[in-house]
Write a protein that holds these residues in place. Structure first.
Motif, short mmCIF file in Angstrom:
data_model
loop_
_atom_site.label_atom_id
_atom_site.label_comp_id
_atom_site.label_asym_id
_atom_site.label_seq_id
_atom_site.Cartn_x
_atom_site.Cartn_y
_atom_site.Cartn_z
N VAL A 196 0.97 -0.81 -0.31
CA VAL A 196 -0.02 -0.08 0.24
C VAL A 196 0.76 1.60 0.28
CG1 VAL A 196 -1.04 1.41 1.24
CG2 VAL A 196 -1.67 -0.98 1.04
N SER A 197 2.15 1.06 0.45
CA SER A 197 3.26 2.73 0.70
C SER A 197 3.70 2.41 -0.66
CB SER A 197 4.14 1.82 1.28
OG SER A 197 4.74 3.01 2.05
N CYS A 198 3.78 4.06 -0.61
CA CYS A 198 4.05 4.50 -2.14
C CYS A 198 5.77 4.23 -2.26
CB CYS A 198 4.79 6.01 -1.71
SG CYS A 198 4.41 7.44 -0.81
N GLU A 199 5.97 3.97 -3.54
CA GLU A 199 7.42 3.59 -3.33
C GLU A 199 9.06 4.32 -3.47
OE1 GLU A 199 6.13 5.63 -5.78
OE2 GLU A 199 7.12 7.34 -7.34
N CYS A 200 8.06 5.43 -2.34
CA CYS A 200 9.52 6.31 -1.14
C CYS A 200 10.08 5.09 -0.26
CB CYS A 200 8.64 7.59 -0.74
SG CYS A 200 8.15 8.69 -2.04
#
Ligand SMILES: [Zn+2]
Length: 239
Positions: free
Chosen positions: A220-224
């Motif tokens: 769910v997290s962004c690629e950051c």
């Protein structure tokens, strides 16, 4: 005043642990271990930095103050690094507010001692240089993240980074606290946490967060999250 306790050897802080034994021994008299209570403010914007901190199991948030009551987290410092890097760069004043986001202990050193020790050519200087780059990556990635990514993806990233640094999947967090970190109103935090909870990725109640599904939260997290993690892992590996 933070209470002091006896230094731990070997160092739990990964930057200090990466030093050759001789260099660590040389620094030891300059280090003292302090307990870091939750929400303790270490630096205020515009104030002189008296100590730098190498967290053991605590974590420190660096927050940019946008308006009088609005803050936004620009980086997290855990056992992979040091709070007060501007001292190493020759600036003795903090531009950020630094506060303890996860209680625990840290090794601290007087700013003057850090200046002297880091001017010596050796592993300490090299590690601090690499860490500065890692922190710069984190700050610039966070700037892009805060502007372009959705709140639930940002919340997932932030929970993963916090869990990594604390070395646990359960920690204390209030909505106000998250709201100050992400620069989002409480309702926005509520909604995003609700989405993660509904998908059984986290459990959130009475100011405590538990990560239930690490892989799911990473999805769910962004690629950051991956970009920042890769950078801080590699600086310790390649020093
Ligand atoms: Zn992002």
């Amino acid at each position: 005043m933070l209470p002091t306790v006896r230094p731990r050897a070997p160092a739990a802080n990964r930057l200090l642990a990466a030093l050759p034994k001789q260099e660590y021994q040389r620094l030891l008299p300059e280090l003292e271990q302090v307990t870091m209570p939750f929400a303790e403010v270490l630096y205020e914007p515009g104030a002189s930095i008296r100590h730098v901190y190498f967290p053991d199991d605590s974590i420190i948030s660096l927050l940019a103050e946008v308006a009088e009551r609005s803050t936004l987290e620009v980086s997290i410092v855990g056992s992979e690094g040091m709070a007060g890097i501007s001292v190493f760069m020759g600036v003795g004043v903090s531009r950020y507010r630094a506060l303890v986001q996860g209680a625990g202990t840290a090794m601290r050193m007087r700013a003057a001692a850090l200046r002297t020790e880091s001017e010596r050519v050796g592993s300490f200087q090299r590690l601090l240089r690499r860490y500065s780059h890692s922190l710069l990556t984190q700050v610039s990635q966070s700037a892009a993240c805060n502007r372009f990514h959705e709140v639930d993806a940002r919340l997932a990233r932030w929970l993963l980074m916090t869990g990594d640094r604390l070395g646990t999947n359960e920690f204390r967090l209030t909505q106000d606290f998250i709201s100050n970190m992400l620069g989002v109103r409480r309702e926005g935090v509520n909604k995003a946490a609700g989405v993660l909870q509904k998908n059984e990725l986290i459990n959130y109640s009475r100011g405590r967060i538990k990560i239930l599904n690490q892989a799911g939260l990473e999805a769910v997290s962004c690629e950051c999250y991956r970009i920042i993690k890769a950078e801080s892992d590699s600086y310790l590996g390649k020093s």
